[in-house]
Motif scaffolding. Structure first.
Motif, short mmCIF file in Angstrom:
data_model
loop_
_atom_site.label_atom_id
_atom_site.label_comp_id
_atom_site.label_asym_id
_atom_site.label_seq_id
_atom_site.Cartn_x
_atom_site.Cartn_y
_atom_site.Cartn_z
N UNK A 6 0.79 -1.23 0.00
CA UNK A 6 0.00 0.00 0.00
C UNK A 6 0.82 1.28 0.00
N UNK A 7 2.01 1.27 0.61
CA UNK A 7 2.78 2.50 0.80
C UNK A 7 4.27 2.26 0.68
N UNK A 8 4.96 3.36 0.39
CA UNK A 8 6.40 3.43 0.53
C UNK A 8 6.66 4.55 1.53
N UNK A 9 7.65 4.38 2.38
CA UNK A 9 7.98 5.41 3.36
C UNK A 9 9.42 5.87 3.15
N UNK A 10 9.57 7.16 2.86
CA UNK A 10 10.89 7.78 2.77
C UNK A 10 11.13 8.54 4.06
N UNK A 11 12.38 8.57 4.53
CA UNK A 11 12.72 9.34 5.73
C UNK A 11 13.82 10.32 5.40
N UNK A 12 13.65 11.54 5.93
CA UNK A 12 14.65 12.57 5.77
C UNK A 12 15.03 13.13 7.14
N UNK A 13 16.32 13.00 7.54
CA UNK A 13 16.74 13.59 8.82
C UNK A 13 16.82 15.11 8.67
N UNK A 14 16.28 15.83 9.66
CA UNK A 14 16.26 17.29 9.60
C UNK A 14 17.30 17.94 10.50
N UNK A 15 18.04 17.15 11.25
CA UNK A 15 19.01 17.68 12.19
C UNK A 15 18.37 17.90 13.54
N UNK A 16 19.18 18.11 14.55
CA UNK A 16 18.71 18.36 15.91
C UNK A 16 17.73 17.29 16.38
N UNK A 17 18.00 16.05 16.03
CA UNK A 17 17.21 14.90 16.46
C UNK A 17 15.75 14.98 16.02
N UNK A 18 15.52 15.46 14.81
CA UNK A 18 14.18 15.49 14.22
C UNK A 18 14.26 14.88 12.82
N UNK A 19 13.14 14.40 12.33
CA UNK A 19 13.09 13.78 11.02
C UNK A 19 11.69 13.94 10.44
N UNK A 20 11.60 13.75 9.14
CA UNK A 20 10.31 13.81 8.43
C UNK A 20 10.17 12.54 7.62
N UNK A 21 8.99 11.91 7.74
CA UNK A 21 8.66 10.76 6.90
C UNK A 21 7.73 11.23 5.79
N UNK A 22 8.01 10.79 4.59
CA UNK A 22 7.15 11.07 3.44
C UNK A 22 6.51 9.75 3.04
N UNK A 23 5.20 9.68 3.11
CA UNK A 23 4.48 8.47 2.76
C UNK A 23 4.01 8.60 1.31
N UNK A 24 4.42 7.66 0.50
CA UNK A 24 4.05 7.62 -0.91
C UNK A 24 3.05 6.49 -1.10
N UNK A 25 1.78 6.81 -1.30
CA UNK A 25 0.79 5.74 -1.48
C UNK A 25 0.96 5.07 -2.84
N UNK A 26 0.62 3.80 -2.90
CA UNK A 26 0.71 3.07 -4.16
C UNK A 26 -0.65 2.97 -4.84
#
Length: 191
Positions: free
Chosen positions: A75-95
């Motif tokens: 159903x999904x792909x999950x990309x992760x991007x580290x933002x620094x200072x111990x934070x991150x963003x996940x990008x969910x790509x639906x299929x």
């Protein structure tokens, strides 16, 4: 510890909760960034049969050499991007469509039911559970002990979802007058 006692201990640890298993990623699930401007790109992704393109452009703040594929399923792909200072963003790509979804400081997923748990800075809540396809939200942690950190993940020892129930080992930091305490929070997800 003597070697004879070490083997049963290792077997016990290897049988711990399934959320510790290594994720497998379908090699047919791939993504690429297609530059639109100096500061934005589109994301193209595929499940091996169908190709998708993000419906809107995405800031390069989330798309660079540090962005990686974390997991994928049917159903999904999950990309992760580290933002620094111990934070991150996940990008969910639906299929199933072209709508990219962003989640800051994601802590747990129920990949089967499409539920994500992430941090919030909206007092008195600590976490939000969200249904990825429906965007319904459930705010969590209103009555939990206060965490001295801005980021609730500093007060979480472990977190996982099983059978639409969220389990959180909530740990409050040591204080001189109040010793280090752990509370197991069990919440039925209503999404």
């Amino acid at each position: 510890m003597k070697p004879i006692f070490l083997l049963p201990f290792c077997v016990l640890l290897s049988g711990c909760h399934s959320s510790n298993k290594t994720e497998t990623i379908n090699p047919k699930h791939t993504f690429e960034f297609v530059k639109e401007t100096d500061s934005t790109s589109f994301i193209h992704w595929t499940n091996g049969k169908r190709t998708f393109k993000s419906s809107t452009s995405v800031s390069h703040h989330y798309l660079d050499h540090k962005t990686s594929l974390q997991w994928s399923n049917d159903n999904y792909m999950c990309l992760r991007h580290p933002n620094g200072s111990d934070t991150w963003t996940d990008l969910i790509l639906p299929l199933t469509n072209n709508e990219v979804k962003f989640y800051e400081n994601t802590l747990a997923y129920d990949k089967i039911n499409g539920i994500v748990i992430y941090e919030t800075d909206s007092p008195p809540y600590k976490l939000i559970a969200e249904n990825i396809p429906g965007k319904e939200k459930q705010f969590l942690g209103e009555n939990w002990k206060n965490c001295s950190s801005l980021f609730p993940h500093y007060c979480i020892d472990s977190i996982y979802i099983e059978n639409k129930e969220l389990y959180v080992n909530w740990v409050t930091p040591n204080k001189i007058d109040n010793p280090h305490t752990t509370e197991v929070q069990k919440i039925k997800l209503k999404l």
